[in-house]
Motif scaffolding. Structure first.
Motif, PDB file in Angstrom:
ATOM      1  N   LEU A 186       0.827  -1.203   0.000  1.00 48.75           N
ATOM      2  CA  LEU A 186       0.000   0.000   0.000  1.00 48.75           C
ATOM      3  C   LEU A 186       0.861   1.253   0.000  1.00 48.75           C
ATOM      4  N   GLY A 187       1.933   1.241   0.781  1.00 49.34           N
ATOM      5  CA  GLY A 187       2.841   2.390   0.811  1.00 49.34           C
ATOM      6  C   GLY A 187       3.476   2.662  -0.539  1.00 49.34           C
ATOM      7  N   VAL A 188       3.876   1.592  -1.237  1.00 45.79           N
ATOM      8  CA  VAL A 188       4.478   1.746  -2.564  1.00 45.79           C
ATOM      9  C   VAL A 188       3.464   2.315  -3.551  1.00 45.79           C
ATOM     10  N   VAL A 189       2.247   1.788  -3.519  1.00 46.70           N
ATOM     11  CA  VAL A 189       1.205   2.282  -4.422  1.00 46.70           C
ATOM     12  C   VAL A 189       0.903   3.751  -4.147  1.00 46.70           C
ATOM     13  N   LEU A 190       0.789   4.121  -2.876  1.00 52.25           N
ATOM     14  CA  LEU A 190       0.514   5.522  -2.538  1.00 52.25           C
ATOM     15  C   LEU A 190       1.664   6.433  -2.952  1.00 52.25           C
ATOM     16  N   ALA A 191       2.898   5.965  -2.803  1.00 55.70           N
ATOM     17  CA  ALA A 191       4.047   6.767  -3.219  1.00 55.70           C
ATOM     18  C   ALA A 191       4.045   6.970  -4.733  1.00 55.70           C
ATOM     19  N   LEU A 192       3.736   5.914  -5.482  1.00 54.83           N
ATOM     20  CA  LEU A 192       3.674   6.043  -6.944  1.00 54.83           C
ATOM     21  C   LEU A 192       2.560   6.986  -7.381  1.00 54.83           C
ATOM     22  N   GLY A 220       3.621  10.540  -6.610  1.00 56.31           N
ATOM     23  CA  GLY A 220       4.600  11.012  -7.591  1.00 56.31           C
ATOM     24  C   GLY A 220       3.946  11.365  -8.915  1.00 56.31           C
ATOM     25  N   ALA A 221       2.984  10.540  -9.332  1.00 50.02           N
ATOM     26  CA  ALA A 221       2.277  10.830 -10.583  1.00 50.02           C
ATOM     27  C   ALA A 221       1.455  12.112 -10.461  1.00 50.02           C
ATOM     28  N   LEU A 222       0.838  12.311  -9.314  1.00 48.08           N
ATOM     29  CA  LEU A 222       0.068  13.539  -9.096  1.00 48.08           C
ATOM     30  C   LEU A 222       0.976  14.756  -9.105  1.00 48.08           C
ATOM     31  N   ALA A 223       2.124  14.660  -8.438  1.00 50.14           N
ATOM     32  CA  ALA A 223       3.067  15.780  -8.414  1.00 50.14           C
ATOM     33  C   ALA A 223       3.586  16.086  -9.816  1.00 50.14           C
ATOM     34  N   ALA A 224       3.880  15.055 -10.587  1.00 50.91           N
ATOM     35  CA  ALA A 224       4.362  15.275 -11.952  1.00 50.91           C
ATOM     36  C   ALA A 224       3.278  15.914 -12.815  1.00 50.91           C
ATOM     37  N   GLY A 225       2.042  15.478 -12.650  1.00 46.59           N
ATOM     38  CA  GLY A 225       0.941  16.076 -13.414  1.00 46.59           C
ATOM     39  C   GLY A 225       0.731  17.529 -13.061  1.00 46.59           C
TER      40      GLY A 225
END
Length: 60
Positions: free
Chosen positions: A29-35, A38-43
């Motif tokens: 869950l932590g890995v999924v939330l981190a990904l 990161g995708a939200l920040a990049a967007g």
């Protein structure tokens, strides 16, 4: 007379996830939330860069 917890599984029974299952799920869950973060920040960064590009093109 001893009291027993009715919600505590009997020793040896496979009821519910084990501690290692819970740890594995938590790490996953932590890995999924981190990904996703990161995708939200990049967007957001791309949208801000695009807005600055548009305003720069209109102003210039």
């Amino acid at each position: 007379m001893t009291t027993t917890n009715q919600w505590q599984p009997i020793y040896g029974d496979d009821i519910g996830p084990t501690t290692s299952d819970r740890i594995r799920s938590g790490v996953g869950l932590g890995v999924v939330l981190a990904l996703l973060g990161g995708a939200l920040a990049a967007g957001l960064a791309l949208s801000v860069a695009a807005l600055f590009g548009l305003f720069g093109a209109v102003a210039g």
